[in-house]
Write a protein that holds these residues in place. Structure first.
Motif, PDB file in Angstrom:
ATOM      1  N   ALA A  47      -0.093   6.024 -59.086  1.00 56.95           N
ATOM      2  CA  ALA A  47      -0.665   4.887 -58.371  1.00 56.95           C
ATOM      3  C   ALA A  47      -0.275   4.921 -56.893  1.00 56.95           C
ATOM      4  O   ALA A  47      -1.039   4.507 -56.037  1.00 56.95           O
ATOM      5  N   ALA A  48       0.926   5.435 -56.604  1.00 59.09           N
ATOM      6  CA  ALA A  48       1.384   5.458 -55.221  1.00 59.09           C
ATOM      7  C   ALA A  48       0.935   6.728 -54.518  1.00 59.09           C
ATOM      8  O   ALA A  48       1.621   7.732 -54.522  1.00 59.09           O
ATOM      9  N   ALA A  49      -0.251   6.687 -53.940  1.00 65.12           N
ATOM     10  CA  ALA A  49      -0.749   7.840 -53.201  1.00 65.12           C
ATOM     11  C   ALA A  49      -0.537   7.579 -51.716  1.00 65.12           C
ATOM     12  O   ALA A  49      -1.457   7.339 -50.962  1.00 65.12           O
ATOM     13  N   GLY A  50       0.711   7.621 -51.321  1.00 58.06           N
ATOM     14  CA  GLY A  50       1.041   7.223 -49.961  1.00 58.06           C
ATOM     15  C   GLY A  50       1.506   8.370 -49.087  1.00 58.06           C
ATOM     16  O   GLY A  50       1.093   9.510 -49.267  1.00 58.06           O
ATOM     17  N   ASP A  51       2.381   8.062 -48.166  1.00 57.30           N
ATOM     18  CA  ASP A  51       2.832   9.044 -47.186  1.00 57.30           C
ATOM     19  C   ASP A  51       3.936   9.939 -47.720  1.00 57.30           C
ATOM     20  O   ASP A  51       4.290  10.927 -47.088  1.00 57.30           O
ATOM     21  N   ASP A  52       4.507   9.578 -48.868  1.00 60.26           N
ATOM     22  CA  ASP A  52       5.622  10.348 -49.397  1.00 60.26           C
ATOM     23  C   ASP A  52       5.158  11.549 -50.219  1.00 60.26           C
ATOM     24  O   ASP A  52       5.958  12.241 -50.813  1.00 60.26           O
ATOM     25  N   LEU A  53       3.870  11.778 -50.252  1.00 61.25           N
ATOM     26  CA  LEU A  53       3.351  12.890 -51.036  1.00 61.25           C
ATOM     27  C   LEU A  53       3.088  14.101 -50.161  1.00 61.25           C
ATOM     28  O   LEU A  53       2.909  13.985 -48.945  1.00 61.25           O
ATOM     29  N   CYS A  54       3.069  15.272 -50.809  1.00 59.84           N
ATOM     30  CA  CYS A  54       2.809  16.517 -50.099  1.00 59.84           C
ATOM     31  C   CYS A  54       1.429  16.473 -49.438  1.00 59.84           C
ATOM     32  O   CYS A  54       1.280  16.759 -48.267  1.00 59.84           O
ATOM     33  N   CYS A  64      -2.366  17.363 -53.667  1.00 57.88           N
ATOM     34  CA  CYS A  64      -1.097  17.627 -54.327  1.00 57.88           C
ATOM     35  C   CYS A  64      -0.342  16.323 -54.518  1.00 57.88           C
ATOM     36  O   CYS A  64      -0.201  15.532 -53.593  1.00 57.88           O
ATOM     37  N   THR A  65       0.136  16.110 -55.734  1.00 60.31           N
ATOM     38  CA  THR A  65       0.819  14.850 -56.048  1.00 60.31           C
ATOM     39  C   THR A  65       2.330  14.983 -56.061  1.00 60.31           C
ATOM     40  O   THR A  65       3.029  14.059 -56.415  1.00 60.31           O
ATOM     41  N   ARG A  66       2.845  16.112 -55.672  1.00 59.06           N
ATOM     42  CA  ARG A  66       4.305  16.262 -55.589  1.00 59.06           C
ATOM     43  C   ARG A  66       4.810  15.526 -54.347  1.00 59.06           C
ATOM     44  O   ARG A  66       4.046  15.158 -53.457  1.00 59.06           O
ATOM     45  N   GLU A  67       6.121  15.341 -54.296  1.00 57.87           N
ATOM     46  CA  GLU A  67       6.703  14.643 -53.154  1.00 57.87           C
ATOM     47  C   GLU A  67       6.597  15.516 -51.890  1.00 57.87           C
ATOM     48  O   GLU A  67       6.457  16.742 -51.969  1.00 57.87           O
ATOM     49  N   LYS A  68       6.710  14.901 -50.763  1.00 58.17           N
ATOM     50  CA  LYS A  68       6.570  15.611 -49.492  1.00 58.17           C
ATOM     51  C   LYS A  68       7.663  16.672 -49.357  1.00 58.17           C
ATOM     52  O   LYS A  68       8.844  16.380 -49.586  1.00 58.17           O
ATOM     53  N   GLY A  69       7.271  17.873 -48.976  1.00 60.74           N
ATOM     54  CA  GLY A  69       8.235  18.955 -48.785  1.00 60.74           C
ATOM     55  C   GLY A  69       8.891  19.391 -50.074  1.00 60.74           C
ATOM     56  O   GLY A  69      10.067  19.757 -50.085  1.00 60.74           O
TER      57      GLY A  69
END
Ligand SMILES: [Zn+2]
Length: 78
Positions: A47-54, A64-69
Motif C-alpha cells: 500500500a505504501a508506494a512512496g519515496d522509500d522504494l527503489c 520495483c517494490t524493494r526499499e530504496k538502495g
C-alpha cells in the motif's frame, strides 16, 4: 426510486415480516450477527508506494517494490 429509498423500503418490508413472525414465535432472535471478521485487503508494504522504494522500472513498466538502495541484486516487481 433512488437506491437508498429502495433499500429502506426493503428493510421496512422485512421489518414488517419480522413483526408478523415474532408475534407467532417471539423467542427467535431478530438479527443475525456476522460470523467472519473483516479481512485486510492489502499488505501495508504494497500500500505504501512512496519515496522509500527503489522505484526501478522494468521493461513492462512495473515498479520495483524493494526499499530504496536495496542490497539485493535483483529488483522485485510484485
Ligand atoms: Zn530495485
Amino acid at each position: 426510486m433512488s437506491k437508498m429509498d429502495n433499500l429502506r423500503a426493503m428493510r421496512e418490508a422485512r421489518y414488517a415480516e419480522a413483526q408478523k413472525r415474532s408475534a407467532a414465535a417471539p423467542a427467535k432472535p431478530a438479527v443475525r450477527a456476522p460470523v467472519a471478521p473483516p479481512t485486510p485487503k492489502k499488505a501495508p508494504e504494497q500500500a505504501a508506494a512512496g519515496d522509500d522504494l527503489c522505484g526501478h522500472r522494468n521493461i513492462s513498466g512495473r515498479t520495483c517494490t524493494r526499499e530504496k538502495g536495496h542490497a539485493a541484486k535483483s529488483h522485485r516487481y510484485s
